[in-house]
Design a protein around this motif. Structure first.
Motif, PDB file in Angstrom:
ATOM      1  N   GLY A   1       0.797  -1.252   0.127  1.00  0.00           N
ATOM      2  CA  GLY A   1       0.197  -0.107   0.179  1.00  0.00           C
ATOM      3  C   GLY A   1       0.844   1.242   0.055  1.00  0.00           C
ATOM      4  O   GLY A   1       2.008   1.272   0.364  1.00  0.00           O
ATOM      5  N   SER A   2       0.206   2.574  -0.359  1.00  0.00           N
ATOM      6  CA  SER A   2       0.847   3.470  -0.539  1.00  0.00           C
ATOM      7  C   SER A   2       1.153   4.191   0.846  1.00  0.00           C
ATOM      8  O   SER A   2       2.508   4.973   1.044  1.00  0.00           O
ATOM      9  CB  SER A   2       0.036   4.685  -1.123  1.00  0.00           C
ATOM     10  OG  SER A   2      -1.061   4.999  -0.395  1.00  0.00           O
ATOM     11  N   THR A   3       0.653   3.803   1.851  1.00  0.00           N
ATOM     12  CA  THR A   3       1.082   4.418   3.335  1.00  0.00           C
ATOM     13  C   THR A   3       2.159   3.615   3.703  1.00  0.00           C
ATOM     14  O   THR A   3       3.117   4.274   4.234  1.00  0.00           O
ATOM     15  CB  THR A   3      -0.323   4.121   4.087  1.00  0.00           C
ATOM     16  OG1 THR A   3      -1.303   4.627   3.854  1.00  0.00           O
ATOM     17  CG2 THR A   3       0.084   4.909   5.599  1.00  0.00           C
ATOM     18  N   MET A   4       2.208   2.275   3.349  1.00  0.00           N
ATOM     19  CA  MET A   4       3.388   1.580   3.948  1.00  0.00           C
ATOM     20  C   MET A   4       4.591   2.020   3.044  1.00  0.00           C
ATOM     21  O   MET A   4       5.718   1.750   3.683  1.00  0.00           O
ATOM     22  CB  MET A   4       3.195   0.074   3.704  1.00  0.00           C
ATOM     23  CG  MET A   4       2.046  -0.456   4.761  1.00  0.00           C
ATOM     24  SD  MET A   4       3.033  -0.419   6.475  1.00  0.00           S
ATOM     25  CE  MET A   4       4.534  -1.232   6.213  1.00  0.00           C
TER      26      MET A   4
ATOM     27  N   GLY B   1      -2.525  -8.447  -5.655  1.00  0.00           N
ATOM     28  CA  GLY B   1      -3.113  -7.567  -6.765  1.00  0.00           C
ATOM     29  C   GLY B   1      -2.760  -5.979  -6.580  1.00  0.00           C
ATOM     30  O   GLY B   1      -3.612  -5.457  -7.067  1.00  0.00           O
ATOM     31  N   GLU B   2      -1.668  -5.551  -6.066  1.00  0.00           N
ATOM     32  CA  GLU B   2      -1.157  -4.295  -6.072  1.00  0.00           C
ATOM     33  C   GLU B   2      -0.128  -3.986  -7.201  1.00  0.00           C
ATOM     34  O   GLU B   2       0.414  -4.906  -7.810  1.00  0.00           O
ATOM     35  CB  GLU B   2      -0.474  -3.746  -4.822  1.00  0.00           C
ATOM     36  CG  GLU B   2      -1.469  -3.944  -3.422  1.00  0.00           C
ATOM     37  CD  GLU B   2      -2.349  -2.380  -3.026  1.00  0.00           C
ATOM     38  OE1 GLU B   2      -2.327  -1.797  -4.273  1.00  0.00           O
ATOM     39  OE2 GLU B   2      -2.673  -2.241  -2.138  1.00  0.00           O
ATOM     40  N   VAL B   3      -0.123  -2.779  -7.646  1.00  0.00           N
ATOM     41  CA  VAL B   3       0.883  -2.508  -8.771  1.00  0.00           C
ATOM     42  C   VAL B   3       2.301  -2.723  -7.838  1.00  0.00           C
ATOM     43  O   VAL B   3       2.310  -2.524  -6.610  1.00  0.00           O
ATOM     44  CB  VAL B   3       0.635  -0.776  -9.176  1.00  0.00           C
ATOM     45  CG1 VAL B   3      -0.344  -0.772  -9.887  1.00  0.00           C
ATOM     46  CG2 VAL B   3       0.998  -0.086  -7.811  1.00  0.00           C
TER      47      VAL B   3
HETATM   48  O1  F6P Z   1      -2.821  -3.922  -0.386  1.00  0.00           O
HETATM   49  C1  F6P Z   1      -2.098  -3.889   0.907  1.00  0.00           C
HETATM   50  C2  F6P Z   1      -2.846  -2.866   1.618  1.00  0.00           C
HETATM   51  O2  F6P Z   1      -2.059  -2.916   2.998  1.00  0.00           O
HETATM   52  C3  F6P Z   1      -4.172  -3.233   2.181  1.00  0.00           C
HETATM   53  O3  F6P Z   1      -4.336  -4.220   2.984  1.00  0.00           O
HETATM   54  C4  F6P Z   1      -4.721  -2.073   2.447  1.00  0.00           C
HETATM   55  O4  F6P Z   1      -5.989  -2.032   2.530  1.00  0.00           O
HETATM   56  C5  F6P Z   1      -4.113  -1.002   1.578  1.00  0.00           C
HETATM   57  O5  F6P Z   1      -2.736  -1.657   1.352  1.00  0.00           O
HETATM   58  C6  F6P Z   1      -3.690   0.391   2.023  1.00  0.00           C
HETATM   59  O6  F6P Z   1      -3.305   1.308   1.129  1.00  0.00           O
HETATM   60  P1  F6P Z   1      -3.045   2.533   1.033  1.00  0.00           P
HETATM   61  O7  F6P Z   1      -2.249   2.908   1.951  1.00  0.00           O
HETATM   62  O8  F6P Z   1      -2.633   3.059  -0.304  1.00  0.00           O
HETATM   63  O9  F6P Z   1      -4.455   3.342   1.411  1.00  0.00           O
END
Ligand code: F6P
Length: 254
Positions: A65-68, A92-94
């Motif tokens: 995810g973008s936050t991570m 299924g993320e980019v």
């Molecule tokens: O797909 C990985 C993930 O950690 C999800 O479990 C979560 O819902 C999402 O990314 C959060 O994404 P973002 O930080 O981009 O909103």
């Protein structure tokens, strides 16, 4: 600390920790949805929490995810004995937002090692079982993941995540019908904290989290308020790093 007092967020941190049954809540002033500087701060705060919990020879599992991605970018300390693994594979993320990528970036910044999960997206539980049965390396990584000392993960809105992952419209409709509002680790949750749909994959599930030493969730923006509540409601979370916009929206819901 001064600025947080100024924003009167310390009381809200304690209130949310109590109501959401968490050990600790950290609230960053502002709205990360609207302001990229706040997004960066959110990442920095989560990296700080990680550094406080990280001892020698630990296994850290991370989601995508973008936050991570911001959390990974914010790591500015090194603990070379750390092993980083993706918490769950094939969601299924980019590429930039895949857990494998985040794990590799974090390991690079920590000076540690990483193990990756190479599994295809969107395959059935049976197919995954068959792949696992034939791949000792994959089984070894899956075992390491289950032994994680720390999990750091994002939380997303259910329907948005289902769409972002290109799920079939019928599946998205089913997820919506079951009342899912939040998603973490490939699991879709309804309020007050019920898992209503699980993406088949390998790695940690929300119901494994009681066995993980410290679970750190990172999510901000008022749009994620219900998502955060639903995921926290499933239990197993320890620390929530969020922003003022999400925290105030959650306060209105509880
Ligand atoms: O797909 C990985 C993930 O950690 C999800 O479990 C979560 O819902 C999402 O990314 C959060 O994404 P973002 O930080 O981009 O909103």
């Amino acid at each position: 600390e001064y600025i947080r007092l100024l924003h009167n967020l310390v009381g809200l941190e304690a209130e949310l920790a109590e109501r959401l049954n968490l050990k600790k809540v950290i609230i960053i002033p502002g709205d990360s949805e609207a302001d990229s500087a706040v997004r960066r701060e959110l990442g920095r705060a989560a990296a700080g929490v990680l550094s406080q919990h990280l001892g020698d020879n630990m296994v850290v599992a991370v989601s995508g995810g973008s936050t991570m991605a911001k959390v990974a970018e914010a790591i500015n300390f090194s603990v070379p004995s750390t092993a980083i693994v993706p918490a769950r594979g094939g969601l299924g993320e980019v590429v930039e937002y895949q857990a494998n990528t985040i794990a590799a970036v974090m390991a690079g910044r920590l000076g540690g090692r990483y193990r990756l999960l190479h599994i295809p997206d969107g395959v059935s539980e049976e197919t995954l079982e068959a792949i696992l049965a034939g791949d000792a390396n994959l089984r070894a990584v899956a075992d390491v993941i289950k032994q994680a000392n720390i999990l750091v993960h994002g939380i997303g809105e259910a329907v948005e995540m289902a769409q972002r992952r290109g799920m079939p419209p019928a599946t998205i409709a089913a997820i919506e019908r079951r009342g899912a509002v939040g998603e973490a680790l490939g699991q879709y949750c309804a309020l007050p904290g019920e898992i209503v749909y699980v993406t088949s994959s390998i790695g940690l599930r929300l119901d494994d989290l009681a066995g993980i030493g410290t679970v750190i969730a990172v999510a901000g923006g008022s749009a994620k308020a219900k998502a955060i509540l639903a995921v926290a409601g499933t239990g197993g979370q320890d620390v929530l790093v969020t922003d003022e916009a999400a925290a105030k929206a959650i306060q209105l819901l509880i």
